[in-house]
Design a protein around this motif. Structure first.
Motif, PDB file in Angstrom:
ATOM      1  N   ALA A 128      -3.831  52.112  -2.661  1.00  0.00           N
ATOM      2  CA  ALA A 128      -2.546  52.797  -2.471  1.00  0.00           C
ATOM      3  C   ALA A 128      -1.405  51.791  -2.422  1.00  0.00           C
ATOM      4  N   VAL A 129      -1.618  50.669  -1.751  1.00  0.00           N
ATOM      5  CA  VAL A 129      -0.606  49.617  -1.678  1.00  0.00           C
ATOM      6  C   VAL A 129      -0.438  48.943  -3.029  1.00  0.00           C
ATOM      7  N   ALA A 130      -1.544  48.688  -3.724  1.00  0.00           N
ATOM      8  CA  ALA A 130      -1.489  48.009  -5.029  1.00  0.00           C
ATOM      9  C   ALA A 130      -0.725  48.847  -6.054  1.00  0.00           C
ATOM     10  N   LEU A 131      -0.901  50.151  -6.004  1.00  0.00           N
ATOM     11  CA  LEU A 131      -0.234  51.025  -6.968  1.00  0.00           C
ATOM     12  C   LEU A 131       1.257  51.197  -6.686  1.00  0.00           C
ATOM     13  N   ASP A 132       1.637  51.049  -5.430  1.00  0.00           N
ATOM     14  CA  ASP A 132       3.049  51.168  -5.065  1.00  0.00           C
ATOM     15  C   ASP A 132       3.299  50.274  -3.853  1.00  0.00           C
ATOM     16  N   GLU A 133       3.784  49.076  -4.117  1.00  0.00           N
ATOM     17  CA  GLU A 133       3.973  48.117  -3.027  1.00  0.00           C
ATOM     18  C   GLU A 133       5.040  48.562  -2.038  1.00  0.00           C
ATOM     19  N   LYS A 134       5.877  49.524  -2.429  1.00  0.00           N
ATOM     20  CA  LYS A 134       6.916  50.032  -1.537  1.00  0.00           C
ATOM     21  C   LYS A 134       6.474  51.258  -0.739  1.00  0.00           C
ATOM     22  N   ASN A 135       5.222  51.618  -0.881  1.00  0.00           N
ATOM     23  CA  ASN A 135       4.698  52.742  -0.120  1.00  0.00           C
ATOM     24  C   ASN A 135       4.414  52.258   1.307  1.00  0.00           C
ATOM     25  N   ILE A 136       5.390  52.404   2.169  1.00  0.00           N
ATOM     26  CA  ILE A 136       5.287  51.887   3.533  1.00  0.00           C
ATOM     27  C   ILE A 136       4.209  52.623   4.325  1.00  0.00           C
ATOM     28  N   GLU A 137       4.050  53.909   4.071  1.00  0.00           N
ATOM     29  CA  GLU A 137       3.006  54.653   4.773  1.00  0.00           C
ATOM     30  C   GLU A 137       1.628  54.069   4.464  1.00  0.00           C
ATOM     31  N   ALA A 138       1.432  53.673   3.207  1.00  0.00           N
ATOM     32  CA  ALA A 138       0.158  53.066   2.833  1.00  0.00           C
ATOM     33  C   ALA A 138      -0.013  51.717   3.521  1.00  0.00           C
ATOM     34  N   ARG A 139       1.057  50.957   3.606  1.00  0.00           N
ATOM     35  CA  ARG A 139       0.993  49.657   4.288  1.00  0.00           C
ATOM     36  C   ARG A 139       0.666  49.819   5.774  1.00  0.00           C
ATOM     37  N   LEU A 140       1.266  50.813   6.398  1.00  0.00           N
ATOM     38  CA  LEU A 140       0.992  51.039   7.819  1.00  0.00           C
ATOM     39  C   LEU A 140      -0.447  51.497   8.026  1.00  0.00           C
ATOM     40  N   GLN A 161      -1.796  40.169   9.977  1.00  0.00           N
ATOM     41  CA  GLN A 161      -0.652  39.242   9.951  1.00  0.00           C
ATOM     42  C   GLN A 161      -0.210  38.951   8.526  1.00  0.00           C
ATOM     43  N   GLU A 162      -1.162  38.772   7.635  1.00  0.00           N
ATOM     44  CA  GLU A 162      -0.837  38.518   6.224  1.00  0.00           C
ATOM     45  C   GLU A 162      -0.111  39.709   5.615  1.00  0.00           C
ATOM     46  N   LEU A 163      -0.577  40.900   5.934  1.00  0.00           N
ATOM     47  CA  LEU A 163       0.060  42.107   5.406  1.00  0.00           C
ATOM     48  C   LEU A 163       1.485  42.242   5.928  1.00  0.00           C
ATOM     49  N   ALA A 164       1.696  41.967   7.201  1.00  0.00           N
ATOM     50  CA  ALA A 164       3.042  42.039   7.772  1.00  0.00           C
ATOM     51  C   ALA A 164       3.966  41.033   7.106  1.00  0.00           C
ATOM     52  N   GLN A 165       3.454  39.844   6.844  1.00  0.00           N
ATOM     53  CA  GLN A 165       4.257  38.805   6.190  1.00  0.00           C
ATOM     54  C   GLN A 165       4.629  39.227   4.776  1.00  0.00           C
ATOM     55  N   GLU A 166       3.675  39.803   4.056  1.00  0.00           N
ATOM     56  CA  GLU A 166       3.947  40.284   2.693  1.00  0.00           C
ATOM     57  C   GLU A 166       5.014  41.382   2.709  1.00  0.00           C
ATOM     58  N   THR A 167       4.972  42.207   3.731  1.00  0.00           N
ATOM     59  CA  THR A 167       5.882  43.341   3.828  1.00  0.00           C
ATOM     60  C   THR A 167       7.317  42.900   4.106  1.00  0.00           C
ATOM     61  N   LEU A 168       7.469  41.717   4.671  1.00  0.00           N
ATOM     62  CA  LEU A 168       8.798  41.231   5.048  1.00  0.00           C
ATOM     63  C   LEU A 168       9.751  41.215   3.860  1.00  0.00           C
ATOM     64  N   ALA A 169       9.257  40.840   2.684  1.00  0.00           N
ATOM     65  CA  ALA A 169      10.107  40.764   1.496  1.00  0.00           C
ATOM     66  C   ALA A 169      10.424  42.148   0.919  1.00  0.00           C
ATOM     67  N   ILE A 170       9.665  43.147   1.347  1.00  0.00           N
ATOM     68  CA  ILE A 170       9.825  44.494   0.806  1.00  0.00           C
ATOM     69  C   ILE A 170      10.644  45.376   1.731  1.00  0.00           C
ATOM     70  N   HIS A 171      10.364  45.261   3.032  1.00  0.00           N
ATOM     71  CA  HIS A 171      11.066  46.089   4.022  1.00  0.00           C
ATOM     72  C   HIS A 171      11.023  45.356   5.353  1.00  0.00           C
ATOM     73  N   ALA A 172      12.146  44.716   5.715  1.00  0.00           N
ATOM     74  CA  ALA A 172      12.176  43.865   6.904  1.00  0.00           C
ATOM     75  C   ALA A 172      11.890  44.640   8.186  1.00  0.00           C
ATOM     76  N   GLN A 173      12.451  45.846   8.312  1.00  0.00           N
ATOM     77  CA  GLN A 173      12.224  46.616   9.541  1.00  0.00           C
ATOM     78  C   GLN A 173      10.763  47.033   9.681  1.00  0.00           C
ATOM     79  N   ALA A 174      10.153  47.413   8.566  1.00  0.00           N
ATOM     80  CA  ALA A 174       8.732  47.763   8.617  1.00  0.00           C
ATOM     81  C   ALA A 174       7.912  46.562   9.047  1.00  0.00           C
TER      82      ALA A 174
END
Length: 334
Positions: A128-140, A161-174
């Protein structure tokens, strides 16, 4: 108030929280908020009769089944998610749905049997994350997986921790909230609370529904662990923040009531309980705790009414609590 159905519900035990409607299409969100799950099933079934691969209907029906809290129907929800993936293999939301329904199945199966599904759950969330890196629900959802599942089964703090770091460039608040969840899992309560507050710092964009729920869950979890450690002043601060940020939610007053009740201050707790039930009149656990205080205050008639009311909405009460309530009702009537 939200029911502990999805995989994220495990994190309630970790004092992190849950989600009401992780992926429901806009067509059904209002019905989910109104808790009209039977109506959602009726409408989605009609839609699927004419359009059997409709993405929104497949996902919403699967969620509605999970919210029915009927463990015997979880396989039906999984089948709907599998159908969504088969019909739309490139749609992130279908893989997210599959991960969620499989996670519910794993929870119902128990710890040992549930671990057998861990790989499939992880793969669904990762896809789900690979198909849409901006899918925050999938990241959570993937974050929750990493926080719950041991490293031997593909989870672990380092991956989170790695996932949170990757997410920083996509959505800082998330990313901030994800780091807060990691801190909470590690029982670093000050850091978790700070992360929850930082997401709403002055000048920050408003949080969407998904991140709003995560922020609230972090504050609930942080305050609950403060209370467990008997740090009542800290717990009250976290719960007052919930009340301030979410005045229409029963969580704030309910948890403030629990802080007072835990300290034996039922007369102070009672107004908070009353406010909580005014905000959520179908929360059996609120009536249950309120009844405990009323009984302690020797208000037997009101206690009896509250205990009976709690059993009218027993879905969110454990079997043990239901037995306790039944015994108390019998005693009060004798």
């Amino acid at each position: 108030m939200r029911s502990a159905v999805f995989f994220g519900c495990v994190l309630i035990a970790l004092n992190f929280g849950s989600a009401e409607s992780l992926m429901a299409a806009d067509d059904y969100k209002s019905l989910f908020k109104a808790k009209k799950y039977a109506e959602i099933e009726r409408l989605t079934s009609q839609q699927l009769e004419s359009q059997p691969t409709d993405t929104a209907a497949l996902i919403a029906k699967a969620e509605a089944i999970l919210f029915s809290e009927d463990k015997t129907r979880i396989d039906q929800a999984v089948e709907l998610s599998e159908k969504c993936v088969a019909a739309h293999p490139k749609k992130s939301e279908c893989h997210l749905s599959l991960g969620t329904t499989l996670a519910a199945k794993a929870l119902a199966a128990g710890k040992i049997s549930g671990l057998l599904l861990a790989g499939k759950i992880r793969q669904a969330y990762q896809q789900a994350v690979a198909l849409d890196e901006k899918n925050i629900e999938a990241r959570l959802s993937l974050l929750r997986y990493y926080l719950i599942v041991p490293s031997i089964a593909g989870g672990g703090i380092e991956k989170a921790q790695e996932l949170a770091q990757e997410t920083l460039a996509i959505h800082a608040q998330a990313a901030q909230l994800m780091r807060g969840a990691i801190s909470l899992r590690e029982k670093q309560l000050a850091a978790a609370e700070a992360a929850a507050l930082s997401a709403s710092a002055p000048g920050s964009p408003p949080l969407d529904e998904t991140l709003t729920e995560m922020q609230r869950s972090l504050l609930i979890g942080t305050g609950s662990l403060y209370m467990e450690a008997k740090k009542y002043t800290d717990a009250e601060r976290a719960f007052r923040t919930i009340q301030k940020y979410y005045p229409d939610s029963a969580w704030g007053p309910f948890l403030l009531a629990r802080v007072k009740q835990t300290q034996g201050k039922c007369s102070v707790a009672l107004p908070f309980f009353e406010k909580a039930v005014a905000l959520d009149s179908e929360a059996g656990y609120i009536y249950f705790r309120m009844a405990e205080c009323l009984e302690l205050l020797n208000e037997k008639n009101r206690a009896l009414a509250a205990f009976e009311r709690s059993l009218a909405f027993k879905e969110r009460l454990s079997e043990e609590q239901q037995k306790d309530i039944a015994a108390r009702i019998k005693a009060l009537k004798s």
